[in-house]
Structures are given as structure tokens and as C-alpha cells.
Scaffold this active site. Sequence first.
Site, short mmCIF file in Angstrom:
data_model
loop_
_atom_site.label_atom_id
_atom_site.label_comp_id
_atom_site.label_asym_id
_atom_site.label_seq_id
_atom_site.Cartn_x
_atom_site.Cartn_y
_atom_site.Cartn_z
N GLN A 56 0.82 -1.16 -0.16
CA GLN A 56 0.14 0.08 0.06
C GLN A 56 0.87 1.41 0.02
OE1 GLN A 56 -2.35 1.71 3.51
NE2 GLN A 56 -4.11 0.93 2.14
N CYS A 109 -6.34 7.04 5.17
CA CYS A 109 -5.76 7.48 6.50
C CYS A 109 -6.33 8.92 7.00
CB CYS A 109 -4.41 7.52 6.44
SG CYS A 109 -3.51 7.91 8.01
N LYS A 167 -8.30 1.81 -1.10
CA LYS A 167 -8.86 1.92 0.31
C LYS A 167 -9.16 3.14 0.52
CE LYS A 167 -9.24 -0.24 4.69
NZ LYS A 167 -9.23 0.91 5.60
N HIS A 198 -13.94 1.80 4.26
CA HIS A 198 -14.12 1.77 5.80
C HIS A 198 -15.52 2.82 6.14
CE1 HIS A 198 -13.01 1.89 9.88
NE2 HIS A 198 -13.48 3.50 10.21
N GLY A 251 -14.47 -1.81 9.15
CA GLY A 251 -15.14 -1.46 10.27
C GLY A 251 -15.75 -2.06 11.23
N ASP A 252 -15.22 -2.12 12.35
CA ASP A 252 -16.18 -2.65 13.51
C ASP A 252 -16.38 -4.24 13.43
OD1 ASP A 252 -16.14 -0.14 14.37
OD2 ASP A 252 -18.47 0.24 14.28
N GLY A 257 -8.93 -5.17 10.80
CA GLY A 257 -7.80 -4.21 11.25
C GLY A 257 -7.86 -4.55 12.85
#
Length: 345
Positions: A72, A102, A141, A171, A205-206, A228
Site C-alpha cells: 500500500q 488515513c 482503500k 471503511h 469497520g467494527d 484491522g
Amino acid sequence: MVKIGNINLPEFPLLLAPMEDVSDPPFRAVCKENGADLMYTEFISSEGLIRDAIKSRRKLDIFDYERPIGIQIFGGDEEALALSAKIVEAVQPDLVDINFGCPVKKVVSKGAGAGVLKDIDLMVRLTESVVKSTHLPVTVKTRLGWDDHSKNIEEVAERLQDVGIKALSIHGRTRAQMYKGEADWTLIAKVKNNPRIQIPIFGNGDIDSPEKAWEYKNKYGVDGIMIGRAAIGYPWIFREIKHYFTTKTLLPSPTIRERVDVCKKHLLKSIEWKGPIVGINEMRRHYTNYLKGLPGIKEYRNKLVTLKETEEILQVLTEIEHRYEGYNFERTPIELMNYHEKCPL
């Protein structure tokens, strides 16, 4: 089967997210052994690669047992991103991924990462420059948008597909949210259900349990899930999800022996890759996560983060294994670690 360019992944693959100061080769090794189907390196600055910055170049280290693996990159300049993609190509990863997600200030302030979300035209130009510069599949991403007033992921997905990306990981938060609140997967589902979209869409996410992975798979229809923070100190999350998908039953939590064995393996690989001083120092951030939930563990943890000799650390880990032999780890949702400044997702 899910395809990213010429890469064949299993049906509904589980991806390990690129996490700064986390997703290095030692961490990736233990995640791969526990079922991660596709992994990424830590994100690498295009400017750093071009300057031949030692830290950036070191992040290019990949190994055959990790495949398929993506490298990445991030940056806000078309020429720099294109050139860095050519540098990346030389180490022969399976794909190149661009980070447009990010949210940390030091990245955003340079017009990179989630900072690009404020300028979709620039995002498209940056992506196209990478696609044209490499023969490798290019993926992206990103996040839902900059803030609640600019959730433009549906337009972004179409336009990035049009310039040649082969998969998109989303995300479910905006840049303004950072890592707070719940991830919103409804827009991820809209992207996936858009008849114009032909590339794989991965949700992120989550996801912190097999049950939630199953629920989100069925509710939102994505092609796979990227994990992640839930994998930090708990690489078993991948095998647990796969087992649940197959049997609809939960695997027992890893025993203290399993936890210590993987922690030792992670430590030794860290030392092998980084050398004893850096390897030991950088492993310290992981002990809390591997040993989470053990009563009275603070005394041992304090030793682990101060000892400087490999054998002494291994001895303490063995003591922990013996002291807590037979301890019954309760199955609770994995606490998602808060790595705001490290920009993991």
C-alpha cells in the site's frame, strides 16, 4: 471465488487491513497462519520511497508464504505516486493498493490519505497515474467521504472503477469521524448493489466477532471483509470467522498455551526481521493485547516491557503459561484498540 485482476481469492475472503506500525512481516505471519486470505503492508509514503528513505524501503519486504499480498502506498502528487508504483513493482507484490483513507493530521495535511477525499478529481487523477504506471492490479482503500456533508463514496467508486482499479475497500466512517462512533455500512452496501459496479467491494469497520462478520456479510452483501484492529493481539479472529461461517458454531477461545506460543513466534520473527534491539522494543506494544483478560497480569506485563534479552522475555512468557494453565477465557467481543495516531484503517 473472488477475483482481483488475475488474483484468485476464496469465496468471501477475509483481508488483513494495512496498519501503520502493526502490519509488518512478523504480525502478518501469525495472521496468515490463522486464515487471513489477503494481506497488505503498512502504508508507504511515495515521497519516502523516491527519497530512498530507509524506513519506507524496509516496508517493501514481502515473503512468498504471505501471498497474495499487496503493497500500500500513499501520496498527493501524481508523478510521485506513479514513480513509487514502479519502485513497488520491482519487489513483485501481487497488487498495489492506494491509501485514500488515513485520517491522521500529519498525512491529511500533506494532501494525502483521507485528505484527498475533499477533491475527487484529484483522487481520480492520482489513481489513474498509478494504474497507467504498473502492470499489477491496482486497488484502493478509502472512507465514505470527508464528513457527513460529503459522503461521496458512490461517485468515487464509479469513477475509480472507470480508470481501472480492480477492487475497492471501504471503511464505513468519514474522515471527520476518525475512529469514533459506529461504522456505517449502509453506504458500502449501496456501492456493492450499484449495477454499474463490477469490481469486488470489501467492507471494513467494527468487525470484532464471527457473529458480526456473518451478520454483516448477509445484511450488506459485500464480497469480503477487511479486519484491522480486531486482529491486533488476536490473529485467531480469521480462523474463528471461517469456522463460524462453515459450522455456525463458535470455536473455543485460544488457550493460554496457544496465546503464549503465538506471542513467542511473533517475538522471534520480530527479532529476526528487525534485529534484537528494535525487534524487542517494537514487540512491547503487542503484549497487552495477547494477554488481555488475564487477572493479575500487570506484574508480568511490566517485566515484558522492560526486559532487553530474548531469553529472559521467553522465560517470563513461559511463566505466564504455567501460572494461567487451564484459565478459562470468556468469549466477549474483542475490544477494538484505539490507534488513532498510527492510522491503522
